[in-house]
Design a protein around this motif. Sequence first.
Motif, PDB file in Angstrom:
ATOM      1  N   ASP A 200       0.784  -1.269   0.300  1.00  0.00           N
ATOM      2  CA  ASP A 200       0.014  -0.236  -0.013  1.00  0.00           C
ATOM      3  C   ASP A 200       0.961   1.684  -0.027  1.00  0.00           C
ATOM      4  OD1 ASP A 200      -2.029   1.985   1.164  1.00  0.00           O
ATOM      5  OD2 ASP A 200      -3.584   0.659   0.686  1.00  0.00           O
ATOM      6  N   GLN A 201       0.739   2.592  -1.033  1.00  0.00           N
ATOM      7  CA  GLN A 201       1.295   3.389  -1.091  1.00  0.00           C
ATOM      8  C   GLN A 201       1.095   3.614   0.490  1.00  0.00           C
ATOM      9  OE1 GLN A 201       0.200   6.173  -4.172  1.00  0.00           O
ATOM     10  NE2 GLN A 201       0.222   7.531  -3.151  1.00  0.00           N
ATOM     11  N   GLY A 202       0.264   4.266   1.110  1.00  0.00           N
ATOM     12  CA  GLY A 202      -0.279   5.273   2.088  1.00  0.00           C
ATOM     13  C   GLY A 202       0.360   4.219   3.234  1.00  0.00           C
ATOM     14  N   SER A 203       0.312   5.155   4.562  1.00  0.00           N
ATOM     15  CA  SER A 203       0.622   4.610   5.961  1.00  0.00           C
ATOM     16  C   SER A 203      -0.249   3.618   6.770  1.00  0.00           C
ATOM     17  CB  SER A 203       1.138   5.649   6.839  1.00  0.00           C
ATOM     18  OG  SER A 203       2.694   6.755   5.976  1.00  0.00           O
ATOM     19  N   GLU A 204       0.539   2.926   8.190  1.00  0.00           N
ATOM     20  CA  GLU A 204      -0.657   2.329   8.850  1.00  0.00           C
ATOM     21  C   GLU A 204      -1.553   3.132   9.600  1.00  0.00           C
ATOM     22  OE1 GLU A 204      -0.677   1.638  12.141  1.00  0.00           O
ATOM     23  OE2 GLU A 204       1.678   3.727  11.852  1.00  0.00           O
ATOM     24  N   CYS A 205      -2.185   2.891  10.062  1.00  0.00           N
ATOM     25  CA  CYS A 205      -3.440   3.665  10.844  1.00  0.00           C
ATOM     26  C   CYS A 205      -3.276   4.943  11.401  1.00  0.00           C
ATOM     27  CB  CYS A 205      -4.569   2.521  10.942  1.00  0.00           C
ATOM     28  SG  CYS A 205      -6.378   3.060  11.274  1.00  0.00           S
ATOM     29  N   LEU A 299       3.533  -4.444   3.640  1.00  0.00           N
ATOM     30  CA  LEU A 299       4.820  -3.125   3.026  1.00  0.00           C
ATOM     31  C   LEU A 299       3.815  -2.276   2.572  1.00  0.00           C
ATOM     32  CD1 LEU A 299       6.083  -5.407  -0.242  1.00  0.00           C
ATOM     33  CD2 LEU A 299       7.222  -4.970   2.993  1.00  0.00           C
ATOM     34  N   PHE A 300       3.474  -1.047   3.479  1.00  0.00           N
ATOM     35  CA  PHE A 300       3.338   0.283   3.778  1.00  0.00           C
ATOM     36  C   PHE A 300       4.182   1.326   3.094  1.00  0.00           C
ATOM     37  CE2 PHE A 300       0.856  -1.333   7.527  1.00  0.00           C
ATOM     38  CZ  PHE A 300      -0.550  -1.780   6.408  1.00  0.00           C
ATOM     39  N   ASP A 301       3.829   2.397   2.708  1.00  0.00           N
ATOM     40  CA  ASP A 301       4.524   3.168   2.363  1.00  0.00           C
ATOM     41  C   ASP A 301       5.407   2.982   0.948  1.00  0.00           C
ATOM     42  OD1 ASP A 301       3.883   5.498   4.221  1.00  0.00           O
ATOM     43  OD2 ASP A 301       4.863   4.478   5.010  1.00  0.00           O
ATOM     44  N   THR A 302       4.611   1.815   0.294  1.00  0.00           N
ATOM     45  CA  THR A 302       5.294   1.356  -0.582  1.00  0.00           C
ATOM     46  C   THR A 302       3.946   1.638  -1.723  1.00  0.00           C
ATOM     47  OG1 THR A 302       6.244   0.289   0.699  1.00  0.00           O
ATOM     48  CG2 THR A 302       6.011  -1.007  -1.750  1.00  0.00           C
ATOM     49  N   GLN A 303       4.833   2.115  -2.738  1.00  0.00           N
ATOM     50  CA  GLN A 303       4.231   2.401  -3.902  1.00  0.00           C
ATOM     51  C   GLN A 303       4.508   1.346  -6.073  1.00  0.00           C
ATOM     52  OE1 GLN A 303       4.934   5.926  -6.613  1.00  0.00           O
ATOM     53  NE2 GLN A 303       2.610   6.412  -6.497  1.00  0.00           N
ATOM     54  N   VAL A 304       3.984   1.016  -6.217  1.00  0.00           N
ATOM     55  CA  VAL A 304       3.844   0.040  -7.572  1.00  0.00           C
ATOM     56  C   VAL A 304       4.298   1.039  -8.214  1.00  0.00           C
ATOM     57  CG1 VAL A 304       2.708  -2.126  -9.109  1.00  0.00           C
ATOM     58  CG2 VAL A 304       2.669  -2.514  -6.257  1.00  0.00           C
ATOM     59  N   THR A 305       5.584   0.862  -9.485  1.00  0.00           N
ATOM     60  CA  THR A 305       5.520   1.806 -10.167  1.00  0.00           C
ATOM     61  C   THR A 305       5.656   0.987 -11.642  1.00  0.00           C
ATOM     62  OG1 THR A 305       8.011   1.910 -10.142  1.00  0.00           O
ATOM     63  CG2 THR A 305       6.489   3.397  -8.452  1.00  0.00           C
ATOM     64  N   ARG A 372       8.856   0.901  -5.345  1.00  0.00           N
ATOM     65  CA  ARG A 372       9.328   2.256  -4.119  1.00  0.00           C
ATOM     66  C   ARG A 372       9.080   2.730  -3.337  1.00  0.00           C
ATOM     67  NH1 ARG A 372       9.523   8.089  -7.894  1.00  0.00           N
ATOM     68  NH2 ARG A 372      10.577   6.258  -9.950  1.00  0.00           N
ATOM     69  N   TRP A 373       9.924   2.328  -2.227  1.00  0.00           N
ATOM     70  CA  TRP A 373       9.212   2.797  -0.921  1.00  0.00           C
ATOM     71  C   TRP A 373       9.475   4.362  -0.317  1.00  0.00           C
ATOM     72  CZ3 TRP A 373      12.943  -0.295  -1.813  1.00  0.00           C
ATOM     73  CH2 TRP A 373      14.887  -0.850  -1.684  1.00  0.00           C
ATOM     74  N   ARG A 374       8.736   4.564   0.114  1.00  0.00           N
ATOM     75  CA  ARG A 374       9.210   5.949   0.889  1.00  0.00           C
ATOM     76  C   ARG A 374       9.750   6.456   2.228  1.00  0.00           C
ATOM     77  NH1 ARG A 374       6.210   9.595   3.704  1.00  0.00           N
ATOM     78  NH2 ARG A 374       4.134   7.861   4.286  1.00  0.00           N
ATOM     79  N   ARG A 375      10.697   6.671   2.905  1.00  0.00           N
ATOM     80  CA  ARG A 375      11.847   5.974   3.484  1.00  0.00           C
ATOM     81  C   ARG A 375      11.167   7.197   4.925  1.00  0.00           C
ATOM     82  NH1 ARG A 375      18.191   5.799   2.412  1.00  0.00           N
ATOM     83  NH2 ARG A 375      17.812   4.390   0.661  1.00  0.00           N
ATOM     84  N   ASP A 376      11.677   7.198   6.171  1.00  0.00           N
ATOM     85  CA  ASP A 376      10.474   7.719   7.774  1.00  0.00           C
ATOM     86  C   ASP A 376      11.033   8.949   7.351  1.00  0.00           C
ATOM     87  OD1 ASP A 376       9.822   5.560   7.980  1.00  0.00           O
ATOM     88  OD2 ASP A 376      11.827   5.106   9.483  1.00  0.00           O
TER      89      ASP A 376
END
Length: 695
Positions: A200-205, A299-305, A372-376
């Motif tokens: 999921d591109q978004g974050s955990e709840c 896998l949160f903060d992760t976008q399928v590109t 592609r994942w987004r770092r903290d």
Amino acid sequence: MLLLRGVQQEVGSSVPLTDLIARHLGIKASEILERLVLRKSVNVIEKRSVRFAYNVALRLSSEAHERAIVKRWRHFHALQKLHQGGARRPERTIGPAAAAAEATNGLNWSSVAADLATPSPPPFSPRRRNKVESSSPDAITVHEVDLYEASEPFSPFISPPLPAAIAARSLRPLIIGSGPAGLFCAYVLAKNGLRPVVIDQGSECSKRRKDVFAFWHGNRLNCWSNAAFGEGGAGTFSDGKLTSRNRSDVTDFVLRTYVELGCAESCLYESKAHVGTDVLYNVVPEFRKRLQQLGVTFLFDTQVTQLHIQPSAPTFRPSHSGGHSQPAPSYLPAAFSPLRDAGVIAAAPDHEVSQCSDSSRSPRHFTGVRVRWRRDGSDGGRRDGDGLTSEAVYGECDIVSDLCVVACGHSSHSTYRTLHEGGVKMTPKDWTMGLRLQMPQSTLNRVVYGKHADVPEIGAAVWRYARAHPADGRGVYSFCMCPGGTIVNSSHGDGCVAVNGMSYSTRSSSYANSAVVVQTKTHDVARYWGKSEDECSGMDALAYQQHWERAAFHAGGSDYSIPAQRLGDYLSGNPSKGLPKGLVFGQCTPTDLNGCLPDFITTALHHALRGLLRSHSRDGLFADDTLLTGIESRTSAPLRVLRHGTSFESCNTQGLFPCGEGAGYSGGIVSSAVDGVNTAMALLKTLVQRRALDG
């Protein structure tokens, strides 16, 4: 057990329902050993009579007693029909047809004929629709009595079970999206021995909630984590309705699961079950914990590109020693560890991976994704189309798999673009667009419930509207009505603005809100782009939707504020200089909404809203200072990712399974969850068949 349909009890009755039912059936309340409410709703026949309507199952002291009551009900039901037929001689009803009916239903037609001479009405009187039969608050009416046979509950396991050998040598299925469709799909796959990976591109709840409320309070829009993207999907920040038009064993399975996770038990039987955002905050993470115990990786903060699609199926199989030919990236987030240990992750190469992007070429096999994942600490930027500005710090890698469920939400524009670039077949479909208006909840309660407006048991009243525009016959109707709720900014980036409605479990806000939307057809999209309907693609429909959302973005000041206007100003075409009091989560800018939607929608809305002003001029539900916000454009996906009707697999890409609201096959929490379950069952059957062929 007995089944009583259409049991209606006056609101405010002081006698318990069980006692009223016993009195109506002519039995003692102590003879009812068990009472199961199957359905409950509020029936407003007239303002002076608001009733609870139930379907109830009863277990009595003996089955013989239950059968006797049903027989007696059928007897007097037949008598009622004879009474309604006029003053006919009894012997006319006794003939071959009546004899056959007597043999079938166990009715004593001679006794029925004799009872015609009795002046008193039968004790069982089927209720007549739209008519109050009793003004006593301690009386009920029953529409039908029958025997109740409970159906077998849905089993999330395929039959025969998935062989352990197949599960062990299968690649881990990928699921794009952690909304209801993705979560329930993962649940069924995990129950059957697979270990899916939810991306999921978004974050955990918990983090997502902070990001959303920070934006609503005037901070930066996080283009990765917002009201549209993140754990639980867009439904986490909505009214939280658990309703479905089609009730089935799968629907019951979904509702039971939600109750097990913490939702109220009333969700199992209320016709308009409502959870609320505050409850979903806890239910969704609890679901994730259950799935993780079953071996699901998130896998949160992760976008399928990118989708990897090849003309032949992948031959790689997982190995505990890590058998991939390419090394994993030097840095991976901790959540990726199980995949790295299984050897299904590879560093993304510097060059573009060749793939079969021609949608007409056959065969086409899904072989993996690039993520592609987004770092903290990175918020993904604010104004970039994909939310990936120079401010974002990210990494990428490839994940190998031969099965993928596309369960993205209807706001996942980047996923649509990825599917399009991969040659996956999509087509435009009809949807709706419009505006969201706000109304005082206390006034709405008075308009709907009359003297019962202050009765707490019936809850906040619901407003409905449905008309056909006289000029072209387009449907104009209310959508996603939120009693006791608030209007929220559900924008996610791309320079687009959209609104939605949200409420908490108590629905205690002083305001209600509802969208008023107009049907948008495929030919509208084609005409706008100067194409024929056959030439119009799914991406054309997406671009059309984005065009109007960007018009709303600019009308609101180009900073993701909500464009808003007074109803009177909207109808007169004058920009508002100030806004009436209301409850909106997100910054609002007074403006003119007339340029934010196509002319045919604006014309239909003007006609509908003028009619509402006229019809509610006395009760005050709508007035010139009613708050309008825009735009409501995410009622459903504007396109459909094509799939086969039985296998649920993509029409032109083997191993890819479109699913849920974003793929164009559902609308709302429950229907999306049901489609996730059905997609998982279809995937499992497909997997067994193909592995059997592979030997």
